[in-house]
Design a protein around this motif. Structure first.
Motif, PDB file in Angstrom:
ATOM      1  N   GLY A  56       0.820  -1.198   0.000  1.00 35.61           N
ATOM      2  CA  GLY A  56       0.000   0.000   0.000  1.00 35.61           C
ATOM      3  C   GLY A  56       0.852   1.245   0.000  1.00 35.61           C
ATOM      4  N   ILE A  57       0.299   2.339   0.537  1.00 39.03           N
ATOM      5  CA  ILE A  57       1.046   3.588   0.622  1.00 39.03           C
ATOM      6  C   ILE A  57       2.037   3.530   1.775  1.00 39.03           C
ATOM      7  CG2 ILE A  57       0.801   6.079   1.033  1.00 39.03           C
ATOM      8  CD1 ILE A  57      -2.078   5.707  -0.175  1.00 39.03           C
ATOM      9  N   GLY A  58       1.591   2.947   2.884  1.00 36.80           N
ATOM     10  CA  GLY A  58       2.427   2.828   4.066  1.00 36.80           C
ATOM     11  C   GLY A  58       2.210   3.963   5.038  1.00 36.80           C
ATOM     12  N   ALA A  59       1.806   3.632   6.272  1.00 38.18           N
ATOM     13  CA  ALA A  59       1.599   4.649   7.300  1.00 38.18           C
ATOM     14  C   ALA A  59       1.342   3.967   8.631  1.00 38.18           C
ATOM     15  CB  ALA A  59       0.414   5.554   6.946  1.00 38.18           C
ATOM     16  N   ASP A  60       1.496   4.739   9.702  1.00 35.62           N
ATOM     17  CA  ASP A  60       1.153   4.248  11.037  1.00 35.62           C
ATOM     18  C   ASP A  60      -0.346   4.296  11.293  1.00 35.62           C
ATOM     19  OD1 ASP A  60       3.819   3.787  11.779  1.00 35.62           O
ATOM     20  OD2 ASP A  60       4.083   5.869  12.415  1.00 35.62           O
ATOM     21  N   GLY A  61      -1.084   5.033  10.466  1.00 33.71           N
ATOM     22  CA  GLY A  61      -2.524   5.110  10.643  1.00 33.71           C
ATOM     23  C   GLY A  61      -3.167   5.935   9.551  1.00 33.71           C
ATOM     24  N   LEU A  62      -4.487   5.915   9.519  1.00 35.21           N
ATOM     25  CA  LEU A  62      -5.264   6.692   8.558  1.00 35.21           C
ATOM     26  C   LEU A  62      -6.203   7.617   9.315  1.00 35.21           C
ATOM     27  CD1 LEU A  62      -6.805   5.601   5.218  1.00 35.21           C
ATOM     28  CD2 LEU A  62      -8.273   6.745   6.872  1.00 35.21           C
ATOM     29  N   ILE A  63      -6.278   8.872   8.872  1.00 41.33           N
ATOM     30  CA  ILE A  63      -7.124   9.875   9.509  1.00 41.33           C
ATOM     31  C   ILE A  63      -8.137  10.387   8.490  1.00 41.33           C
ATOM     32  CG2 ILE A  63      -7.217  12.076  10.709  1.00 41.33           C
ATOM     33  CD1 ILE A  63      -4.270  11.656  11.475  1.00 41.33           C
ATOM     34  N   ARG A  64      -9.418  10.279   8.856  1.00 39.29           N
ATOM     35  CA  ARG A  64     -10.490  10.860   8.038  1.00 39.29           C
ATOM     36  C   ARG A  64     -10.919  12.175   8.668  1.00 39.29           C
ATOM     37  NH1 ARG A  64     -16.721   9.571   7.434  1.00 39.29           N
ATOM     38  NH2 ARG A  64     -16.434   8.779   9.546  1.00 39.29           N
ATOM     39  N   ALA A  65     -10.897  13.254   7.887  1.00 38.26           N
ATOM     40  CA  ALA A  65     -11.369  14.557   8.346  1.00 38.26           C
ATOM     41  C   ALA A  65     -12.844  14.676   7.992  1.00 38.26           C
ATOM     42  CB  ALA A  65     -10.572  15.681   7.687  1.00 38.26           C
ATOM     43  N   VAL A  66     -13.699  14.681   9.003  1.00 42.66           N
ATOM     44  CA  VAL A  66     -15.141  14.678   8.788  1.00 42.66           C
ATOM     45  C   VAL A  66     -15.790  15.662   9.756  1.00 42.66           C
ATOM     46  CG1 VAL A  66     -15.453  12.722  10.386  1.00 42.66           C
ATOM     47  CG2 VAL A  66     -17.178  13.164   8.624  1.00 42.66           C
ATOM     48  N   PRO A  67     -16.818  16.406   9.334  1.00 37.26           N
ATOM     49  CA  PRO A  67     -17.520  17.275  10.282  1.00 37.26           C
ATOM     50  C   PRO A  67     -18.049  16.476  11.471  1.00 37.26           C
ATOM     51  CG  PRO A  67     -18.112  17.863   8.052  1.00 37.26           C
ATOM     52  CD  PRO A  67     -17.305  16.594   7.953  1.00 37.26           C
ATOM     53  N   SER A  68     -17.906  17.040  12.665  1.00 37.53           N
ATOM     54  CA  SER A  68     -18.300  16.334  13.885  1.00 37.53           C
ATOM     55  C   SER A  68     -19.770  15.931  13.871  1.00 37.53           C
ATOM     56  CB  SER A  68     -18.020  17.216  15.106  1.00 37.53           C
ATOM     57  OG  SER A  68     -16.639  17.473  15.237  1.00 37.53           O
ATOM     58  N   SER A  69     -20.595  16.692  13.175  1.00 40.24           N
ATOM     59  CA  SER A  69     -22.036  16.436  13.187  1.00 40.24           C
ATOM     60  C   SER A  69     -22.418  15.126  12.515  1.00 40.24           C
ATOM     61  CB  SER A  69     -22.772  17.586  12.499  1.00 40.24           C
ATOM     62  OG  SER A  69     -22.297  17.773  11.176  1.00 40.24           O
ATOM     63  N   PHE A  70     -21.483  14.516  11.762  1.00 40.79           N
ATOM     64  CA  PHE A  70     -21.796  13.263  11.073  1.00 40.79           C
ATOM     65  C   PHE A  70     -21.523  12.015  11.912  1.00 40.79           C
ATOM     66  CE2 PHE A  70     -21.271  15.903   7.140  1.00 40.79           C
ATOM     67  CZ  PHE A  70     -22.561  15.746   6.678  1.00 40.79           C
ATOM     68  N   SER A  93      -2.946   1.374  11.985  1.00 43.39           N
ATOM     69  CA  SER A  93      -2.598   0.765  10.698  1.00 43.39           C
ATOM     70  C   SER A  93      -3.218  -0.611  10.494  1.00 43.39           C
ATOM     71  CB  SER A  93      -1.077   0.668  10.551  1.00 43.39           C
ATOM     72  OG  SER A  93      -0.531  -0.185  11.536  1.00 43.39           O
ATOM     73  N   ASP A  94      -3.643  -1.280  11.574  1.00 41.12           N
ATOM     74  CA  ASP A  94      -4.321  -2.568  11.405  1.00 41.12           C
ATOM     75  C   ASP A  94      -5.818  -2.400  11.181  1.00 41.12           C
ATOM     76  OD1 ASP A  94      -5.211  -1.834  13.916  1.00 41.12           O
ATOM     77  OD2 ASP A  94      -4.610  -3.684  14.919  1.00 41.12           O
ATOM     78  N   GLY A  95      -6.294  -1.158  11.116  1.00 38.33           N
ATOM     79  CA  GLY A  95      -7.703  -0.880  10.876  1.00 38.33           C
ATOM     80  C   GLY A  95      -8.511  -0.644  12.128  1.00 38.33           C
ATOM     81  N   SER A  96      -7.933  -0.903  13.301  1.00 36.61           N
ATOM     82  CA  SER A  96      -8.682  -0.705  14.545  1.00 36.61           C
ATOM     83  C   SER A  96      -8.863   0.777  14.845  1.00 36.61           C
ATOM     84  CB  SER A  96      -7.963  -1.397  15.708  1.00 36.61           C
ATOM     85  OG  SER A  96      -6.656  -0.872  15.879  1.00 36.61           O
ATOM     86  N   VAL A  97      -9.983   1.097  15.474  1.00 32.82           N
ATOM     87  CA  VAL A  97     -10.298   2.484  15.827  1.00 32.82           C
ATOM     88  C   VAL A  97      -9.516   2.872  17.074  1.00 32.82           C
ATOM     89  CG1 VAL A  97     -12.125   4.054  16.586  1.00 32.82           C
ATOM     90  CG2 VAL A  97     -12.586   2.368  14.793  1.00 32.82           C
ATOM     91  N   SER A  98      -8.943   4.069  17.083  1.00 28.78           N
ATOM     92  CA  SER A  98      -8.201   4.557  18.235  1.00 28.78           C
ATOM     93  C   SER A  98      -8.808   5.861  18.741  1.00 28.78           C
ATOM     94  CB  SER A  98      -6.735   4.792  17.871  1.00 28.78           C
ATOM     95  OG  SER A  98      -5.981   5.160  19.010  1.00 28.78           O
ATOM     96  N   GLU A  99      -8.542   6.153  20.025  1.00 29.80           N
ATOM     97  CA  GLU A  99      -9.153   7.335  20.644  1.00 29.80           C
ATOM     98  C   GLU A  99      -8.609   8.626  20.042  1.00 29.80           C
ATOM     99  OE1 GLU A  99      -9.032   3.990  23.662  1.00 29.80           O
ATOM    100  OE2 GLU A  99      -7.641   4.883  22.232  1.00 29.80           O
ATOM    101  N   MET A 100      -7.296   8.726  19.956  1.00 34.19           N
ATOM    102  CA  MET A 100      -6.688   9.922  19.359  1.00 34.19           C
ATOM    103  C   MET A 100      -5.189   9.708  19.246  1.00 34.19           C
ATOM    104  SD  MET A 100      -4.946  12.495  20.984  1.00 34.19           S
ATOM    105  CE  MET A 100      -5.219  13.979  20.464  1.00 34.19           C
ATOM    106  N   CYS A 101      -4.498  10.685  18.660  1.00 26.36           N
ATOM    107  CA  CYS A 101      -3.057  10.598  18.451  1.00 26.36           C
ATOM    108  C   CYS A 101      -2.491  12.006  18.517  1.00 26.36           C
ATOM    109  CB  CYS A 101      -2.757   9.945  17.107  1.00 26.36           C
ATOM    110  SG  CYS A 101      -1.024   9.974  16.648  1.00 26.36           S
ATOM    111  N   GLY A 102      -1.525  12.229  19.409  1.00 23.81           N
ATOM    112  CA  GLY A 102      -0.988  13.563  19.601  1.00 23.81           C
ATOM    113  C   GLY A 102      -0.234  14.099  18.403  1.00 23.81           C
TER     114      GLY A 102
END
Length: 313
Positions: A56-70, A93-102
């Protein structure tokens, strides 16, 4: 920004044809996608495939920027913090949801700015929704500072009695080491080592064993306080980290905060409130302040860089 209250459009399957950016904060790297209409359906398999460093592209994680209202979590945050219009939907990166990342939240704000989704002048701040609560990010000439909010011990009674609460085993360490478990909105277990050579010898390909482990797993930080501990009033430490659901990363923002918290706690009452944390990917700053409500907040500062843009094929 106009608040989005209308229902989401029909979910868009997969990532094919979607534009993305690649960015990092001190080497902690992320794929970022914009979803202003709340119409992108990101699955765990999509994330794992995109973040794969060979296929793939390679990364430690994926971030979706979405309006909070959704998002249900975002709408809950908007009730108390209506200015938190954008939500950082972060996946490991394994697809699991995480709380946040500094590190991720700094790169997230930089992505919003570079994508023209928000405006933020130098010295100005904005609120970002995350599953770890609202985070306030301030822009500066050399990066971003994040008010990470309050912290807490995961096992407060054990921490108060022994200054540690668990035993940690890792490949390369001859015996189990005591750890201290700290919540930054996500879980961390911090282990102190004696010297840099020991830190380098610790192998973090496999997840360290933590007993007892926090209920949802934990990120594990191995730290070496510098000698002397302070330089010009700033605490100094070096750190490596195994991130839950990812593996070893070059940097972890919440992990750097947890490492500074634990080292400061172990150092005692004379420990400083400002820290420099050296990670394999660079240096981040950690600062402790007292909020207007009287609780202690942790602030994380460091760079954010976008390195590429593209389209998923």
């Amino acid at each position: 920004m106009t608040s989005h209250t209308e229902p989401a459009l029909s979910a868009r399957p997969g990532l094919t044809g979607l534009s993305f950016s690649k960015g990092h904060g001190t080497g902690n790297d992320f794929i970022l996608v914009a979803d202003p209409n709340g119409s992108v359906d990101v699955t765990a398999a999509d994330v794992a495939a995109a973040c794969d460093r060979h296929r793939g592209i390679g990364a430690d994680g994926l971030i979706r920027a979405v309006p909070s209202s959704f998002l249900p979590e975002g709408r809950a945050l908007l009730e108390d913090t209506p200015e938190a219009q954008w939500f950082m939907d972060y996946r490991n990166s394994d697809g699991s949801v995480s709380e946040m990342c500094g590190n991720g939240v700094r790169v997230f704000v930089h992505f919003l700015l570079e994508s023209g989704l928000v405006e933020l002048a130098d010295g100005a701040s904005m609120a970002i929704g995350t599953r770890g609560g609202v985070k306030v990010v301030k822009r500066s000439v050399d990066g971003y500072s994040v008010d990470m909010g309050p912290w807490e011990f995961i096992y407060p009674e054990a921490a108060a009695a022994r200054a540690t609460d668990s035993l940690v085993e890792a490949d390369g360490l001859q015996v189990a080491r005591p750890g201290l478990s700290i919540s930054m909105g996500n879980p961390h277990t911090v282990v102190a080592l004696a010297e840099i050579a020991e830190l380098r010898a610790t192998r973090l390909f496999d997840a360290p064993s933590v007993d007892p482990a926090p209920p949802h797993g934990t990120n594990v930080e191995f730290v070496v306080p510098h000698d002397p501990l302070m330089h010009d009033g700033v605490g100094q430490l070096s750190m490596r980290v195994h991130e839950r659901g990812v593996g070893e990363t070059l940097s972890c923002g919440t992990g750097a905060c947890a490492a500074a918290i634990a080292t400061r706690y172990w150092a005692g009452a004379d420990a400083p409130d400002v820290w420099s944390v050296t990670v394999p990917g660079g240096i981040v700053g950690v600062r402790f302040t007292v909020s207007a409500q009287g609780g202690e907040h942790v602030h994380l500062s460091g760079p954010a860089v976008l390195v590429a843009r593209g389209t998923f094929s």
